[in-house]
Design an enzyme around this catalytic site. Sequence first.
Site, PDB file in Angstrom:
ATOM      1  N   ASP A  46     -10.921  -8.112   4.963  1.00 53.32           N
ATOM      2  CA  ASP A  46     -10.698  -8.786   3.689  1.00 53.32           C
ATOM      3  C   ASP A  46      -9.386  -9.561   3.735  1.00 53.32           C
ATOM      4  O   ASP A  46      -8.308  -8.975   3.726  1.00 53.32           O
ATOM      5  CB  ASP A  46     -10.630  -7.750   2.551  1.00 53.32           C
ATOM      6  CG  ASP A  46     -10.450  -8.416   1.204  1.00 53.32           C
ATOM      7  OD1 ASP A  46     -11.461  -8.796   0.593  1.00 53.32           O
ATOM      8  OD2 ASP A  46      -9.288  -8.585   0.764  1.00 53.32           O
ATOM      9  N   TYR A  51      -2.955 -15.225   1.487  1.00 59.32           N
ATOM     10  CA  TYR A  51      -2.300 -14.226   2.343  1.00 59.32           C
ATOM     11  C   TYR A  51      -1.625 -14.889   3.552  1.00 59.32           C
ATOM     12  O   TYR A  51      -0.791 -14.277   4.207  1.00 59.32           O
ATOM     13  CB  TYR A  51      -3.284 -13.160   2.847  1.00 59.32           C
ATOM     14  CG  TYR A  51      -3.977 -12.328   1.788  1.00 59.32           C
ATOM     15  CD1 TYR A  51      -3.609 -12.407   0.452  1.00 59.32           C
ATOM     16  CD2 TYR A  51      -5.005 -11.457   2.128  1.00 59.32           C
ATOM     17  CE1 TYR A  51      -4.261 -11.659  -0.520  1.00 59.32           C
ATOM     18  CE2 TYR A  51      -5.653 -10.698   1.168  1.00 59.32           C
ATOM     19  CZ  TYR A  51      -5.292 -10.806  -0.155  1.00 59.32           C
ATOM     20  OH  TYR A  51      -5.934 -10.058  -1.108  1.00 59.32           O
ATOM     21  N   LYS A  76     -10.835 -15.698   0.222  1.00 58.69           N
ATOM     22  CA  LYS A  76     -10.785 -15.990  -1.223  1.00 58.69           C
ATOM     23  C   LYS A  76     -10.117 -17.331  -1.473  1.00 58.69           C
ATOM     24  O   LYS A  76      -9.194 -17.731  -0.740  1.00 58.69           O
ATOM     25  CB  LYS A  76      -9.967 -14.898  -1.952  1.00 58.69           C
ATOM     26  CG  LYS A  76     -10.348 -13.477  -1.555  1.00 58.69           C
ATOM     27  CD  LYS A  76      -9.608 -12.416  -2.344  1.00 58.69           C
ATOM     28  CE  LYS A  76      -9.793 -11.042  -1.725  1.00 58.69           C
ATOM     29  NZ  LYS A  76      -8.865 -10.742  -0.616  1.00 58.69           N
ATOM     30  N   HIS A 109     -10.424 -15.927  -6.371  1.00 60.88           N
ATOM     31  CA  HIS A 109      -9.422 -14.860  -6.294  1.00 60.88           C
ATOM     32  C   HIS A 109      -9.036 -14.301  -7.677  1.00 60.88           C
ATOM     33  O   HIS A 109      -8.898 -13.096  -7.840  1.00 60.88           O
ATOM     34  CB  HIS A 109      -8.183 -15.391  -5.558  1.00 60.88           C
ATOM     35  CG  HIS A 109      -7.399 -14.339  -4.867  1.00 60.88           C
ATOM     36  ND1 HIS A 109      -6.766 -14.546  -3.659  1.00 60.88           N
ATOM     37  CD2 HIS A 109      -7.106 -13.052  -5.196  1.00 60.88           C
ATOM     38  CE1 HIS A 109      -6.150 -13.433  -3.288  1.00 60.88           C
ATOM     39  NE2 HIS A 109      -6.337 -12.525  -4.206  1.00 60.88           N
ATOM     40  N   LEU A 191      -5.559   2.659  -2.816  1.00 63.44           N
ATOM     41  CA  LEU A 191      -4.583   3.752  -2.733  1.00 63.44           C
ATOM     42  C   LEU A 191      -3.447   3.523  -3.732  1.00 63.44           C
ATOM     43  O   LEU A 191      -2.393   4.146  -3.627  1.00 63.44           O
ATOM     44  CB  LEU A 191      -4.009   3.833  -1.308  1.00 63.44           C
ATOM     45  CG  LEU A 191      -5.043   3.916  -0.172  1.00 63.44           C
ATOM     46  CD1 LEU A 191      -4.362   3.803   1.184  1.00 63.44           C
ATOM     47  CD2 LEU A 191      -5.822   5.236  -0.273  1.00 63.44           C
ATOM     48  N   ARG A 237      -2.881   5.733  10.454  1.00 59.73           N
ATOM     49  CA  ARG A 237      -3.460   5.613   9.101  1.00 59.73           C
ATOM     50  C   ARG A 237      -4.730   4.769   9.125  1.00 59.73           C
ATOM     51  O   ARG A 237      -5.690   5.065   8.412  1.00 59.73           O
ATOM     52  CB  ARG A 237      -2.445   4.985   8.155  1.00 59.73           C
ATOM     53  CG  ARG A 237      -1.253   5.859   7.860  1.00 59.73           C
ATOM     54  CD  ARG A 237      -0.242   5.079   7.051  1.00 59.73           C
ATOM     55  NE  ARG A 237       0.878   5.907   6.637  1.00 59.73           N
ATOM     56  CZ  ARG A 237       1.949   5.431   6.012  1.00 59.73           C
ATOM     57  NH1 ARG A 237       2.035   4.132   5.727  1.00 59.73           N
ATOM     58  NH2 ARG A 237       2.927   6.231   5.660  1.00 59.73           N
TER      59      ARG A 237
HETATM   60  N1  LIG Z   1      -8.325  -9.529  -4.967  1.00 60.17           N
HETATM   61  C1  LIG Z   1      -7.059  -9.266  -5.226  1.00 60.17           C
HETATM   62  O1  LIG Z   1      -6.458  -9.817  -6.147  1.00 60.17           O
HETATM   63  C2  LIG Z   1      -6.341  -8.264  -4.383  1.00 60.17           C
HETATM   64  C3  LIG Z   1      -5.082  -7.784  -4.788  1.00 60.17           C
HETATM   65  C4  LIG Z   1      -4.452  -6.834  -3.979  1.00 60.17           C
HETATM   66  C5  LIG Z   1      -5.065  -6.396  -2.814  1.00 60.17           C
HETATM   67  N2  LIG Z   1      -6.281  -6.906  -2.431  1.00 60.17           N
HETATM   68  C6  LIG Z   1      -6.944  -6.468  -1.178  1.00 60.17           C
HETATM   69  O2  LIG Z   1      -7.006  -5.052  -1.174  1.00 60.17           O
HETATM   70  C7  LIG Z   1      -6.376  -4.574   0.021  1.00 60.17           C
HETATM   71  C8  LIG Z   1      -5.780  -3.207  -0.202  1.00 60.17           C
HETATM   72  O3  LIG Z   1      -4.858  -3.224  -1.271  1.00 60.17           O
HETATM   73  P1  LIG Z   1      -3.268  -3.110  -1.048  1.00 60.17           P
HETATM   74  O4  LIG Z   1      -2.914  -3.628   0.272  1.00 60.17           O
HETATM   75  O5  LIG Z   1      -2.652  -3.735  -2.248  1.00 60.17           O
HETATM   76  O6  LIG Z   1      -2.945  -1.561  -1.199  1.00 60.17           O
HETATM   77  P2  LIG Z   1      -3.565  -0.165  -0.691  1.00 60.17           P
HETATM   78  O7  LIG Z   1      -4.578  -0.354   0.363  1.00 60.17           O
HETATM   79  O8  LIG Z   1      -3.910   0.580  -1.929  1.00 60.17           O
HETATM   80  O9  LIG Z   1      -2.260   0.510  -0.085  1.00 60.17           O
HETATM   81  C9  LIG Z   1      -1.590  -0.007   1.035  1.00 60.17           C
HETATM   82  C10 LIG Z   1      -0.287   0.769   1.186  1.00 60.17           C
HETATM   83  O10 LIG Z   1      -0.576   2.149   1.437  1.00 60.17           O
HETATM   84  C11 LIG Z   1      -0.040   2.542   2.689  1.00 60.17           C
HETATM   85  N3  LIG Z   1      -1.063   3.396   3.331  1.00 60.17           N
HETATM   86  C12 LIG Z   1      -2.276   3.012   3.799  1.00 60.17           C
HETATM   87  N4  LIG Z   1      -2.939   4.056   4.305  1.00 60.17           N
HETATM   88  C13 LIG Z   1      -2.145   5.128   4.154  1.00 60.17           C
HETATM   89  C14 LIG Z   1      -2.280   6.499   4.501  1.00 60.17           C
HETATM   90  N5  LIG Z   1      -3.381   6.937   5.089  1.00 60.17           N
HETATM   91  N6  LIG Z   1      -1.256   7.339   4.208  1.00 60.17           N
HETATM   92  C15 LIG Z   1      -0.141   6.876   3.591  1.00 60.17           C
HETATM   93  N7  LIG Z   1       0.051   5.590   3.240  1.00 60.17           N
HETATM   94  C16 LIG Z   1      -0.948   4.722   3.522  1.00 60.17           C
HETATM   95  C17 LIG Z   1       0.204   1.264   3.472  1.00 60.17           C
HETATM   96  O11 LIG Z   1       1.323   1.420   4.344  1.00 60.17           O
HETATM   97  P3  LIG Z   1       1.370   0.867   5.865  1.00 60.17           P
HETATM   98  O12 LIG Z   1       0.660  -0.468   5.906  1.00 60.17           O
HETATM   99  O13 LIG Z   1       2.841   0.764   6.113  1.00 60.17           O
HETATM  100  O14 LIG Z   1       0.714   1.903   6.736  1.00 60.17           O
HETATM  101  C18 LIG Z   1       0.546   0.291   2.358  1.00 60.17           C
HETATM  102  O15 LIG Z   1       1.905   0.420   1.975  1.00 60.17           O
HETATM  103  C19 LIG Z   1      -5.350  -5.676   0.329  1.00 60.17           C
HETATM  104  O16 LIG Z   1      -4.839  -5.590   1.641  1.00 60.17           O
HETATM  105  C20 LIG Z   1      -6.181  -6.900   0.066  1.00 60.17           C
HETATM  106  O17 LIG Z   1      -7.060  -7.162   1.147  1.00 60.17           O
HETATM  107  C21 LIG Z   1      -6.924  -7.828  -3.205  1.00 60.17           C
END
Ligand SMILES: NC(=O)c1ccc[n+]([C@@H]2O[C@H](COP(=O)([O-])OP(=O)(O)OC[C@H]3O[C@@H](n4cnc5c(N)ncnc54)[C@H](OP(=O)(O)O)[C@@H]3O)[C@@H](O)[C@H]2O)c1
Length: 275
Positions: A46, A51, A76, A109, A191, A237
Amino acid sequence: MAQVPGIRLNDGHTIPQLGFGVWQVPDDEVVTAVGTALAAGYRSIDTAAIYGNERGAGIAIAESGLPREQLYVTTKLWNHDQGHDSALRAFDASLERLGLEYVDLYLIHWPVPARDAYVDTWRAFEKIRADGRARSIGVSNFHVPHLRRLLAETDVVPAVNQIELHPNLPQAELRAFHTEHGIATEAWSPLAQGELLGDATLAAVAEKHGRSPAQVLLRWHVQLGNVVIPKSVTPARIQANIDVFDFELSAEDVAVLAALENGKRVGPDPDIFNP
Ligand SMILES: NC(=O)c1ccc[n+]([C@@H]2O[C@H](COP(=O)([O-])OP(=O)(O)OC[C@H]3O[C@@H](n4cnc5c(N)ncnc54)[C@H](OP(=O)(O)O)[C@@H]3O)[C@@H](O)[C@H]2O)c1
């Protein structure tokens, strides 16, 4: 290697239920991160134009040597490219950066209601889908009124709505609307960007299952029926986050986690977000 189930979309295509998010991973680092994820068994990536890492994601995909049909690639359209012709141009640019002939899923998006351009944008998306250059089209961060407007004024029902969703913000109203209209729910920040991982209630459920808090959260999404796209740049992770298909939360666990609902977002409110 974990076997990730698929979720069938309203257009007949299937999306892996768990994929790899790459927001905030710089273009040069994303090649390694996506490469690690593909080696761990992820088949869905994704990304997004905003990005700034479509090129790196495309390189990792090419270097993996995996057949294109085994991969699922989402990107997106960024807000300033909304509008019919600008969306068509932005899509061409994304495809060029990814080095692909088609994407599996193309998303608007954010709705940015203040721009009032998402309906025209969606008509461009319908054309992109008809041309076969996006297998599926969907939206992100749309609320019920935005979805209702698309349903009323355009022809194709979005296959997916990608929204912020985690136990603090379980999005019951939107999920019910999606179910009613055959739209798949995809959870971003599953998360809560790590904010939930220190929670004591979650820790107790995790300990009971001999799993990490992150694995319990991801399993919670899977059992809710969400498509989920955790992000990590940490190899251990990345591996652990996909290993969530060999245990099950009980109804009692799910009820305990329901107590975490507090409406708290980690991201902006889609009704007013207009960067
Ligand atoms: N459509 C939208 O508007 C939108 C908005 C936000 C996000 N997204 C998408 O959703 C994806 C995921 O959301 P996100 O990146 O915001 O947050 P997330 O996946 O909820 O959390 C990522 C964070 O959690 C940490 N983490 C991941 N796995 C872990 C584990 N097993 N144990 C402890 N910590 C862990 C990562 O650290 P490290 O990387 O340092 O390991 C990072 O700091 C994004 O990458 C993007 O593709 C879309």
